[in-house]
Design a protein around this motif. Structure first.
Motif, PDB file in Angstrom:
ATOM      1  N   GLN A 174     -49.514  35.174  -1.962  1.00 11.65           N
ATOM      2  CA  GLN A 174     -48.531  36.095  -1.397  1.00 11.65           C
ATOM      3  C   GLN A 174     -48.376  35.867   0.105  1.00 11.65           C
ATOM      4  O   GLN A 174     -47.265  35.900   0.642  1.00 11.65           O
ATOM      5  CB  GLN A 174     -48.941  37.541  -1.671  1.00 11.65           C
ATOM      6  CG  GLN A 174     -47.916  38.572  -1.233  1.00 11.65           C
ATOM      7  CD  GLN A 174     -46.609  38.472  -1.983  1.00 11.65           C
ATOM      8  OE1 GLN A 174     -46.584  38.509  -3.211  1.00 11.65           O
ATOM      9  NE2 GLN A 174     -45.497  38.327  -1.262  1.00 11.65           N
ATOM     10  N   GLY A 175     -49.494  35.614   0.767  1.00 14.14           N
ATOM     11  CA  GLY A 175     -49.438  35.333   2.192  1.00 14.14           C
ATOM     12  C   GLY A 175     -48.634  34.091   2.503  1.00 14.14           C
ATOM     13  O   GLY A 175     -47.869  34.043   3.475  1.00 14.14           O
ATOM     14  N   ALA A 176     -48.797  33.057   1.666  1.00 13.92           N
ATOM     15  CA  ALA A 176     -48.046  31.818   1.870  1.00 13.92           C
ATOM     16  C   ALA A 176     -46.545  32.045   1.669  1.00 13.92           C
ATOM     17  O   ALA A 176     -45.720  31.543   2.440  1.00 13.92           O
ATOM     18  CB  ALA A 176     -48.562  30.739   0.919  1.00 13.92           C
ATOM     19  N   ILE A 177     -46.187  32.803   0.629  1.00 17.14           N
ATOM     20  CA  ILE A 177     -44.770  33.116   0.394  1.00 17.14           C
ATOM     21  C   ILE A 177     -44.189  33.860   1.595  1.00 17.14           C
ATOM     22  O   ILE A 177     -43.115  33.533   2.094  1.00 17.14           O
ATOM     23  CB  ILE A 177     -44.605  33.948  -0.892  1.00 17.14           C
ATOM     24  CG1 ILE A 177     -44.977  33.116  -2.130  1.00 17.14           C
ATOM     25  CG2 ILE A 177     -43.176  34.474  -1.023  1.00 17.14           C
ATOM     26  CD1 ILE A 177     -45.081  33.930  -3.414  1.00 17.14           C
ATOM     27  N   PHE A 233     -43.120  16.417   6.730  1.00 16.98           N
ATOM     28  CA  PHE A 233     -42.356  15.416   7.484  1.00 16.98           C
ATOM     29  C   PHE A 233     -40.939  15.910   7.762  1.00 16.98           C
ATOM     30  O   PHE A 233     -40.363  15.646   8.826  1.00 16.98           O
ATOM     31  CB  PHE A 233     -42.328  14.116   6.680  1.00 16.98           C
ATOM     32  CG  PHE A 233     -41.663  12.956   7.375  1.00 16.98           C
ATOM     33  CD1 PHE A 233     -42.381  12.103   8.196  1.00 16.98           C
ATOM     34  CD2 PHE A 233     -40.312  12.710   7.209  1.00 16.98           C
ATOM     35  CE1 PHE A 233     -41.768  11.031   8.832  1.00 16.98           C
ATOM     36  CE2 PHE A 233     -39.679  11.649   7.833  1.00 16.98           C
ATOM     37  CZ  PHE A 233     -40.417  10.802   8.657  1.00 16.98           C
ATOM     38  N   MET A 234     -40.385  16.654   6.795  1.00 18.24           N
ATOM     39  CA  MET A 234     -39.022  17.170   6.941  1.00 18.24           C
ATOM     40  C   MET A 234     -38.978  18.555   7.599  1.00 18.24           C
ATOM     41  O   MET A 234     -37.944  19.210   7.625  1.00 18.24           O
ATOM     42  CB  MET A 234     -38.334  17.228   5.575  1.00 18.24           C
ATOM     43  CG  MET A 234     -38.158  15.870   4.918  1.00 18.24           C
ATOM     44  SD  MET A 234     -37.388  14.646   6.012  1.00 18.24           S
ATOM     45  CE  MET A 234     -35.841  15.446   6.390  1.00 18.24           C
ATOM     46  N   GLY A 235     -40.113  18.995   8.123  1.00 16.14           N
ATOM     47  CA  GLY A 235     -40.132  20.217   8.912  1.00 16.14           C
ATOM     48  C   GLY A 235     -40.417  21.491   8.158  1.00 16.14           C
ATOM     49  O   GLY A 235     -40.411  22.577   8.742  1.00 16.14           O
ATOM     50  N   LYS A 236     -40.670  21.407   6.849  1.00 18.40           N
ATOM     51  CA  LYS A 236     -40.885  22.620   6.063  1.00 18.40           C
ATOM     52  C   LYS A 236     -42.375  22.845   5.796  1.00 18.40           C
ATOM     53  O   LYS A 236     -43.180  21.928   5.883  1.00 18.40           O
ATOM     54  CB  LYS A 236     -40.105  22.538   4.748  1.00 18.40           C
ATOM     55  CG  LYS A 236     -38.597  22.677   4.955  1.00 18.40           C
ATOM     56  CD  LYS A 236     -37.837  22.653   3.650  1.00 18.40           C
ATOM     57  CE  LYS A 236     -36.356  22.953   3.885  1.00 18.40           C
ATOM     58  NZ  LYS A 236     -36.083  24.394   3.872  1.00 18.40           N
ATOM     59  N   GLU A 256     -38.557  33.714   6.875  1.00 19.90           N
ATOM     60  CA  GLU A 256     -37.661  32.758   6.227  1.00 19.90           C
ATOM     61  C   GLU A 256     -38.266  31.358   6.263  1.00 19.90           C
ATOM     62  O   GLU A 256     -39.096  31.040   7.118  1.00 19.90           O
ATOM     63  CB  GLU A 256     -36.299  32.741   6.939  1.00 19.90           C
ATOM     64  CG  GLU A 256     -35.516  34.033   6.810  1.00 19.90           C
ATOM     65  CD  GLU A 256     -35.164  34.368   5.372  1.00 19.90           C
ATOM     66  OE1 GLU A 256     -34.824  33.428   4.606  1.00 19.90           O
ATOM     67  OE2 GLU A 256     -35.240  35.554   4.996  1.00 19.90           O
ATOM     68  N   GLN A 257     -37.825  30.501   5.346  1.00 21.76           N
ATOM     69  CA  GLN A 257     -38.287  29.117   5.346  1.00 21.76           C
ATOM     70  C   GLN A 257     -37.743  28.373   6.560  1.00 21.76           C
ATOM     71  O   GLN A 257     -36.674  28.692   7.089  1.00 21.76           O
ATOM     72  CB  GLN A 257     -37.813  28.395   4.075  1.00 21.76           C
ATOM     73  CG  GLN A 257     -38.412  28.949   2.797  1.00 21.76           C
ATOM     74  CD  GLN A 257     -37.970  28.158   1.580  1.00 21.76           C
ATOM     75  OE1 GLN A 257     -37.874  26.939   1.643  1.00 21.76           O
ATOM     76  NE2 GLN A 257     -37.698  28.846   0.486  1.00 21.76           N
TER      77      GLN A 257
END
Length: 537
Positions: A13-16, A69-72, A182-183
């Motif tokens: 849940q923390g990661a989400i 690598f793509m910033g996410k 937000e992501q």
């Protein structure tokens, strides 16, 4: 909002809520529930968070690095022995650094409830020169994983977050934040020079990461997750890490009279330890796992300092801790406990009734009675229970994928017949490369890929090789004449035994795939089918 969550679920849940874009994992107790929670999360589905299982821990780590690598932001989950599998990309990730935050969640298993060893993952963090977080409660696990993603992006390094079985699989009320982050947007800020680990580029990055260590240690010293709690009794100082602080608190419900250092963020905050050393006559280290902190203290504290813990016998050298063991180490009275009744019959784990693995072992034992020196090399999965009564069919089980390679090595040494038994999920995890070695040399072994169409031992997760095992074997170059399939049922016992005997007597490589769905997942699917049928009426 408050939720009653397992430690694993609090991490998920923390990661989400931290803006996660992908979780990458291979099932392994006690880490499995993290990925399952995200897979079942309504929010994760709405946000299209990646949540499918990876083939193994190495591919999971590499896929997470690609997302970073793509910033996410990416979360990688595994049990402690899985960290061995992904050690190559994990250690190298300190050299590449990260763009989007990366948290590598490793669940250690003291007392080996479902594991081959008691490995302590904190050593990997020290080895890779990256920070390690070790939450002491479910609330801290939730808060800490969110902080870990922010910290990862701040220092441009992955974070190893370590929990143990008791933390992963116990529940507590957790306060959930109202606003989920937000992501990250895709960005192209990754510098090629950081991600191409040619020696000239890697040497430069190695110098950078090495020079960061004092900064990381200072961050640990000032972390809200590390605390120096003073006490009036300076005869003994206590260092407790992660979940172990709870055992200490249970010993002193009104508060510990001794100075205490709580450690949940590494590198080890040496200044806090020196502060305790200067004030206390001796120090007791309470830590779950191996004597990681205790051993390091001997290079920090003065040579005449008295250090107590697992290495000196105050606490047991192996196994999980508990409040009673901590009480003994502190010289406190221990409550009376009761031994199990002698009249209780032990019930070791066994294969489920109706399981296809049972028919495979019954047939294998029947056939191998005719061969004086036959040896069967097993692997990691629920079929490992074939080593126990009533079958006693296996002679070795070492690690994921070792059945095929050990059988080949034994055959190279002159053993015949040599048989390998491996499951479908384990085969795609670590068995395919071993089979390729055997194919390239036409090794004189018989490989049984016992396919139950799932990753059964950890609860019936999807298996990467479902309905693809024959194609994989053919693609690796196996001779079609010695690739055979069968349905393991009692009525098919003559067919199975004849097949085994024929392939054992063939002096070359052969693969037999007995395929029948796991009884647990079959029952689950039948219940779901019945429920759907009733709902459609």
């Amino acid at each position: 909002m408050k939720k009653l969550l397992l430690g694993d679920e609090a991490i998920a849940q923390g990661a989400i809520d931290a803006g996660l874009s992908g979780v990458y994992a291979y099932p392994g107790t006690p880490s499995t529930e993290i990925t399952e929670y995200i897979q079942n999360s309504k929010t994760a589905k709405e946000r299209n968070i990646h949540r499918r299982w990876s083939s193994n821990e190495k591919t999971a780590m590499e896929e997470a690095l690609g997302m970073s690598f793509m910033g996410k932001r990416a979360l990688v989950c595994m049990k402690h022995v899985g960290l061995n599998v992904c050690a190559d990309p994990f250690v190298n990730s300190a050299m590449t650094g990260v763009n989007g935050g990366v948290v590598v969640l490793v669940a250690d298993d003291p007392s080996m409830h479902s594991s081959q060893n008691e490995q302590d993952s904190r050593f990997y963090a020290k080895f890779a020169m990256i920070p390690c977080f070790e939450p002491s409660s479910q609330q801290e696990a939730y808060d800490m994983v969110r902080y870990a993603f922010d910290y990862s992006e701040k220092i441009h390094l992955p974070i190893l977050m370590r929990v143990t079985t008791r933390m992963a699989h116990s529940r507590a009320v957790v306060e959930i934040c109202d606003n989920s982050r937000e992501q990250n947007n895709i960005n192209y800020d990754s510098k090629a020079a950081d991600w191409i680990l040619l020696p000239a580029m890697a040497r430069r990055k190695n110098d950078i990461v090495t020079s960061m260590q004092p900064e990381l240690e200072n961050d640990a010293k000032n972390s809200k997750y590390n605390q120096y709690i003073d006490g009036s009794d300076k005869s003994l100082g206590i260092i407790a890490s992660g979940i172990a602080i709870n055992y200490l608190n249970e010993c002193y419900p009104q508060g510990c009279p001794n100075p205490v250092i709580k450690i949940s963020q590494y590198p080890l905050p040496k200044d806090l330890i020196r502060q305790m050393t200067s004030a206390c006559d001796s120090v007791l280290v309470i830590e779950e796992g191996q004597p990681f902190i205790e051993d390091m203290l001997r290079g920090i504290m003065p040579g005449d300092a008295t250090i107590k813990g697992r290495l000196t016998g105050e606490l047991p050298r192996t196994g999980e801790l508990n409040p009673d063991l901590v009480k003994k180490a502190l010289g406190l009275p221990v409550d009376e406990c009761y031994a199990p009744s002698e009249n209780v019959t032990p019930r070791p784990p066994a294969l489920c009734q109706g399981c296809g693995h049972r028919d495979v072992y019954s047939a294998l034992n029947e056939v191998l009675k005719d061969y004086e020196n036959a040896r069967v090399f097993g692997d990691i999965g629920c079929y490992t229970l074939g080593a126990l009564p009533p079958f006693r069919a296996l002679h070795s089980t070492v690690d994921m994928g070792a059945s095929i390679t050990m059988a080949k090595g034994a055959a190279d040494a002159g053993l015949w017949p040599a048989v390998a038994v491996i499951g479908d999920s384990t085969f795609t995890h670590s068995g395919m490369t071993g089979l390729l070695d055997a194919i390239n040399e036409n090794a004189d072994i018989t490989v049984i890929i016992s396919d139950n169409l799932t990753t059964a031992m950890t609860g019936g997760q999807d298996s990467a090789g479902t309905n693809k095992l024959e194609a994989i074997c053919k693609g690796l170059g196996l001779n079609n004449e010695h690739l055979r399939t069968v349905v393991p049922l009692p009525k098919n016992m003559p067919e199975i035994t004849n097949m085994l005997r024929e392939e054992i007597n063939y002096h070359g490589l052969s693969v037999i795939i007995p395929c029948r769905e796991c009884m647990q997942t079959l029952q689950r699917h039948l219940r779901e089918k019945k429920l759907n049928a009733n709902q459609s009426k």
